[in-house]
Design a protein around this motif. Structure first.
Motif, PDB file in Angstrom:
ATOM      1  N   ASP A 166      15.648  10.798   7.241  1.00 13.56           N
ATOM      2  CA  ASP A 166      15.861   9.634   6.384  1.00 13.56           C
ATOM      3  C   ASP A 166      17.083   9.793   5.482  1.00 13.56           C
ATOM      4  O   ASP A 166      17.804   8.834   5.215  1.00 13.56           O
ATOM      5  N   GLY A 167      17.315  10.997   4.986  1.00 12.25           N
ATOM      6  CA  GLY A 167      18.454  11.242   4.121  1.00 12.25           C
ATOM      7  C   GLY A 167      18.183  11.012   2.656  1.00 12.25           C
ATOM      8  O   GLY A 167      19.013  11.308   1.799  1.00 12.25           O
ATOM      9  N   SER A 168      16.997  10.508   2.325  1.00 13.82           N
ATOM     10  CA  SER A 168      16.617  10.258   0.941  1.00 13.82           C
ATOM     11  C   SER A 168      15.385  11.076   0.604  1.00 13.82           C
ATOM     12  O   SER A 168      14.479  11.208   1.428  1.00 13.82           O
ATOM     13  N   LYS A 169      15.333  11.612  -0.612  1.00  9.44           N
ATOM     14  CA  LYS A 169      14.159  12.408  -0.994  1.00  9.44           C
ATOM     15  C   LYS A 169      12.900  11.550  -0.983  1.00  9.44           C
ATOM     16  O   LYS A 169      11.806  12.042  -0.716  1.00  9.44           O
ATOM     17  N   TYR A 170      13.035  10.245  -1.248  1.00  8.78           N
ATOM     18  CA  TYR A 170      11.874   9.362  -1.254  1.00  8.78           C
ATOM     19  C   TYR A 170      11.434   8.963   0.153  1.00  8.78           C
ATOM     20  O   TYR A 170      10.416   8.322   0.325  1.00  8.78           O
ATOM     21  N   GLY A 171      12.229   9.349   1.146  1.00  9.68           N
ATOM     22  CA  GLY A 171      11.860   9.073   2.524  1.00  9.68           C
ATOM     23  C   GLY A 171      11.498  10.316   3.302  1.00  9.68           C
ATOM     24  O   GLY A 171      11.291  10.264   4.513  1.00  9.68           O
ATOM     25  N   MET A 172      11.408  11.465   2.620  1.00  3.66           N
ATOM     26  CA  MET A 172      11.057  12.712   3.301  1.00  3.66           C
ATOM     27  C   MET A 172       9.650  12.643   3.885  1.00  3.66           C
ATOM     28  O   MET A 172       8.804  11.877   3.414  1.00  3.66           O
ATOM     29  N   VAL A 173       9.407  13.450   4.897  1.00  6.54           N
ATOM     30  CA  VAL A 173       8.055  13.561   5.425  1.00  6.54           C
ATOM     31  C   VAL A 173       7.122  14.012   4.305  1.00  6.54           C
ATOM     32  O   VAL A 173       7.461  14.901   3.523  1.00  6.54           O
ATOM     33  N   ALA A 174       5.971  13.356   4.214  1.00  7.99           N
ATOM     34  CA  ALA A 174       4.934  13.587   3.197  1.00  7.99           C
ATOM     35  C   ALA A 174       5.224  12.870   1.890  1.00  7.99           C
ATOM     36  O   ALA A 174       4.384  12.866   0.991  1.00  7.99           O
ATOM     37  N   ALA A 211       0.846  -1.202   0.000  1.00  6.21           N
ATOM     38  CA  ALA A 211       0.000   0.000   0.000  1.00  6.21           C
ATOM     39  C   ALA A 211       0.869   1.235   0.000  1.00  6.21           C
ATOM     40  O   ALA A 211       2.017   1.207   0.461  1.00  6.21           O
ATOM     41  N   PRO A 212       0.341   2.364  -0.484  1.00  2.00           N
ATOM     42  CA  PRO A 212       1.065   3.625  -0.344  1.00  2.00           C
ATOM     43  C   PRO A 212       1.223   3.970   1.134  1.00  2.00           C
ATOM     44  O   PRO A 212       0.290   3.808   1.924  1.00  2.00           O
ATOM     45  N   GLU A 213       2.401   4.444   1.493  1.00  2.00           N
ATOM     46  CA  GLU A 213       2.651   4.925   2.855  1.00  2.00           C
ATOM     47  C   GLU A 213       3.104   6.379   2.779  1.00  2.00           C
ATOM     48  O   GLU A 213       4.125   6.687   2.164  1.00  2.00           O
ATOM     49  N   ILE A 214       2.348   7.275   3.410  1.00  2.00           N
ATOM     50  CA  ILE A 214       2.729   8.675   3.489  1.00  2.00           C
ATOM     51  C   ILE A 214       3.595   8.836   4.735  1.00  2.00           C
ATOM     52  O   ILE A 214       3.171   8.549   5.847  1.00  2.00           O
ATOM     53  N   GLN A 215       4.823   9.276   4.531  1.00  2.00           N
ATOM     54  CA  GLN A 215       5.832   9.274   5.584  1.00  2.00           C
ATOM     55  C   GLN A 215       5.525  10.250   6.719  1.00  2.00           C
ATOM     56  O   GLN A 215       5.066  11.380   6.496  1.00  2.00           O
ATOM     57  N   VAL A 216       5.823   9.783   7.946  1.00  2.00           N
ATOM     58  CA  VAL A 216       5.681  10.582   9.162  1.00  2.00           C
ATOM     59  C   VAL A 216       6.934  10.347  10.006  1.00  2.00           C
ATOM     60  O   VAL A 216       7.139   9.248  10.516  1.00  2.00           O
ATOM     61  N   HIS A 217       7.787  11.356  10.104  1.00  2.00           N
ATOM     62  CA  HIS A 217       8.957  11.305  10.985  1.00  2.00           C
ATOM     63  C   HIS A 217       9.531  12.715  11.077  1.00  2.00           C
ATOM     64  O   HIS A 217       8.788  13.686  10.977  1.00  2.00           O
ATOM     65  N   GLU A 218      10.824  12.878  11.287  1.00  2.00           N
ATOM     66  CA  GLU A 218      11.385  14.236  11.424  1.00  2.00           C
ATOM     67  C   GLU A 218      12.398  14.567  10.333  1.00  2.00           C
ATOM     68  O   GLU A 218      13.301  15.380  10.513  1.00  2.00           O
ATOM     69  N   ASN A 244      12.682   1.134  -6.806  1.00  2.00           N
ATOM     70  CA  ASN A 244      11.954   1.108  -5.543  1.00  2.00           C
ATOM     71  C   ASN A 244      11.856  -0.329  -5.047  1.00  2.00           C
ATOM     72  O   ASN A 244      12.275  -1.266  -5.738  1.00  2.00           O
ATOM     73  N   LYS A 245      11.298  -0.512  -3.859  1.00  2.00           N
ATOM     74  CA  LYS A 245      11.288  -1.819  -3.206  1.00  2.00           C
ATOM     75  C   LYS A 245      10.032  -2.648  -3.504  1.00  2.00           C
ATOM     76  O   LYS A 245       9.905  -3.772  -3.004  1.00  2.00           O
ATOM     77  N   PHE A 246       9.137  -2.113  -4.318  1.00  2.00           N
ATOM     78  CA  PHE A 246       7.828  -2.741  -4.437  1.00  2.00           C
ATOM     79  C   PHE A 246       7.833  -3.937  -5.384  1.00  2.00           C
ATOM     80  O   PHE A 246       8.451  -3.900  -6.449  1.00  2.00           O
ATOM     81  N   LYS A 247       7.105  -4.961  -4.979  1.00  2.00           N
ATOM     82  CA  LYS A 247       7.096  -6.232  -5.703  1.00  2.00           C
ATOM     83  C   LYS A 247       6.116  -6.229  -6.873  1.00  2.00           C
ATOM     84  O   LYS A 247       6.116  -7.162  -7.679  1.00  2.00           O
ATOM     85  N   VAL A 248       5.279  -5.208  -6.937  1.00  2.00           N
ATOM     86  CA  VAL A 248       4.339  -5.045  -8.050  1.00  2.00           C
ATOM     87  C   VAL A 248       4.421  -3.602  -8.536  1.00  2.00           C
ATOM     88  O   VAL A 248       4.867  -2.704  -7.799  1.00  2.00           O
ATOM     89  N   ILE A 302       5.382   9.749  -0.686  1.00  2.00           N
ATOM     90  CA  ILE A 302       4.876   8.384  -0.815  1.00  2.00           C
ATOM     91  C   ILE A 302       6.114   7.508  -0.743  1.00  2.00           C
ATOM     92  O   ILE A 302       6.987   7.574  -1.615  1.00  2.00           O
ATOM     93  N   TYR A 303       6.234   6.746   0.318  1.00  2.00           N
ATOM     94  CA  TYR A 303       7.476   6.040   0.619  1.00  2.00           C
ATOM     95  C   TYR A 303       8.047   5.312  -0.597  1.00  2.00           C
ATOM     96  O   TYR A 303       7.362   4.522  -1.249  1.00  2.00           O
ATOM     97  N   ASP A 304       9.296   5.635  -0.909  1.00  2.00           N
ATOM     98  CA  ASP A 304      10.085   4.990  -1.953  1.00  2.00           C
ATOM     99  C   ASP A 304       9.503   5.165  -3.352  1.00  2.00           C
ATOM    100  O   ASP A 304       9.900   4.458  -4.280  1.00  2.00           O
ATOM    101  N   ALA A 305       8.551   6.100  -3.506  1.00  2.00           N
ATOM    102  CA  ALA A 305       7.900   6.265  -4.810  1.00  2.00           C
ATOM    103  C   ALA A 305       7.880   7.700  -5.309  1.00  2.00           C
ATOM    104  O   ALA A 305       8.140   7.951  -6.485  1.00  2.00           O
TER     105      ALA A 305
END
Length: 214
Positions: free
Chosen positions: A107-115, A97-104, A175-179, A117-120
Motif C-alpha cells: 500500500d505504501g501508507s502506514k494506515y494501509g499496512m497489513v493488520a 465499519a472497521p476493516e483489518i487490512q489483508v494484502h502483501e 481519514n476517509k470516514f464520513k462519521v 485498521i484501514y485509514d485509522a
C-alpha cells in the motif's frame, strides 16, 4: 464442501477480554460448510477447506456480532488486496465499519499496512509473512475496543472512542470516514472482502472461528 478443523486460540486474547478458559470448546465456525449462513455466498467457494473469492463481492455473515474473538488464517498472492470487516453498520458501504487490512504490504501508507485498521490506525509492528505463506489473526472486539494479534504479536489496541471527529484520526491525520469512529456500530455482520484492486489477485481464508463474549 469441507468442515473446518478446530484450533487453539491465543491465551493472550482471552486474558485481555476475561473470556473463560473453555473458549475453544464454545467457539463455532464463522461460516457453514455450505455457506448457508452467509450473504453473497454465490460469489465465494470452499476449496479444500479454504474460502476463496470468485469475484469482488464481500462475503458477509447473516448473523450480527457485538463482542467476540475472531480467529482465522489468511494467505495472499502477489498484489492481493482484501480485508476483514467488523460489525458493519451498512454492508453496502465499505466505510461503515472497521476493516483489518489483508494484502502483501504494498500500500505504501502506514494506515494501509497489513493488520492496520484501514485509514485509522497502523499496526505497532510489521508481522506480515511473504505472499504465499499463511498468516494468523486473532481479532477481539469488546465495546469500543478492538485488539488485533497478528502472528503472535499484539499489533493493534484501539479504543474507537478516541476518534471523536469525522474525517480525522486522534493524531490529527485525515481519514476517509464520513462519521467519527466512536459512532460506528458496535453490532453488525462480519465480512471478508472479495477480489479487490486492479490486480484482482486471489486471497485465501481458513480456520475461521468465532467466540461470542458477554
Amino acid at each position: 464442501m469441507h468442515f473446518l478443523a478446530p484450533r487453539t486460540f491465543l491465551t493472550a486474547a482471552l486474558v485481555v477480554c476475561g473470556a473463560a478458559s473453555a473458549f475453544a470448546a464454545d467457539a463455532k465456525d464463522l461460516f457453514a460448510p455450505d455457506l448457508s449462513n452467509a450473504t453473497n455466498a454465490e460469489h465465494w467457494k470452499w476449496d479444500n477447506g479454504e474460502l476463496v473469492a470468485k469475484d469482488h463481492e464481500t462475503l458477509w455473515t447473516k448473523d450480527s456480532y457485538s463482542n467476540f474473538i475472531l480467529d482465522l488464517d489468511f494467505k495472499v498472492a502477489k498484489e492481493s488486496n482484501s480485508g476483514v470487516f467488523l460489525r458493519s453498520g451498512n454492508i453496502k458501504d465499505t466505510l461503515a465499519a472497521p476493516e483489518i487490512q489483508v494484502h502483501e504490504n504494498t500500500d505504501g501508507s502506514k494506515y494501509g499496512m497489513v493488520a492496520a485498521i484501514y485509514d485509522a490506525m497502523p499496526p505497532k509492528k510489521d508481522m506480515n509473512k511473504p505472499a504465499g505463506e499463511w498468516n494468523h489473526y486473532t481479532i477481539t472486539c469488546k465495546g469500543s475496543v478492538i485488539i488485533v494479534v497478528f502472528n503472535g504479536e499484539e499489533v493493534i489496541h484501539a479504543d474507537l472512542n478516541d476518534w471523536t471527529e469525522k474525517g480525522k484520526n486522534p493524531d490529527g491525520t485525515p481519514n476517509k470516514f464520513k462519521v467519527a469512529l466512536k459512532d460506528w456500530s458496535h453490532t453488525g455482520p462480519i465480512g471478508l472482502q472479495g477480489l479487490h484492486g486492479k490486480a484482482q489477485a486471489p486471497v485465501w481464508y481458513k480456520n475461521l472461528k468465532i467466540q461470542v463474549l458477554e
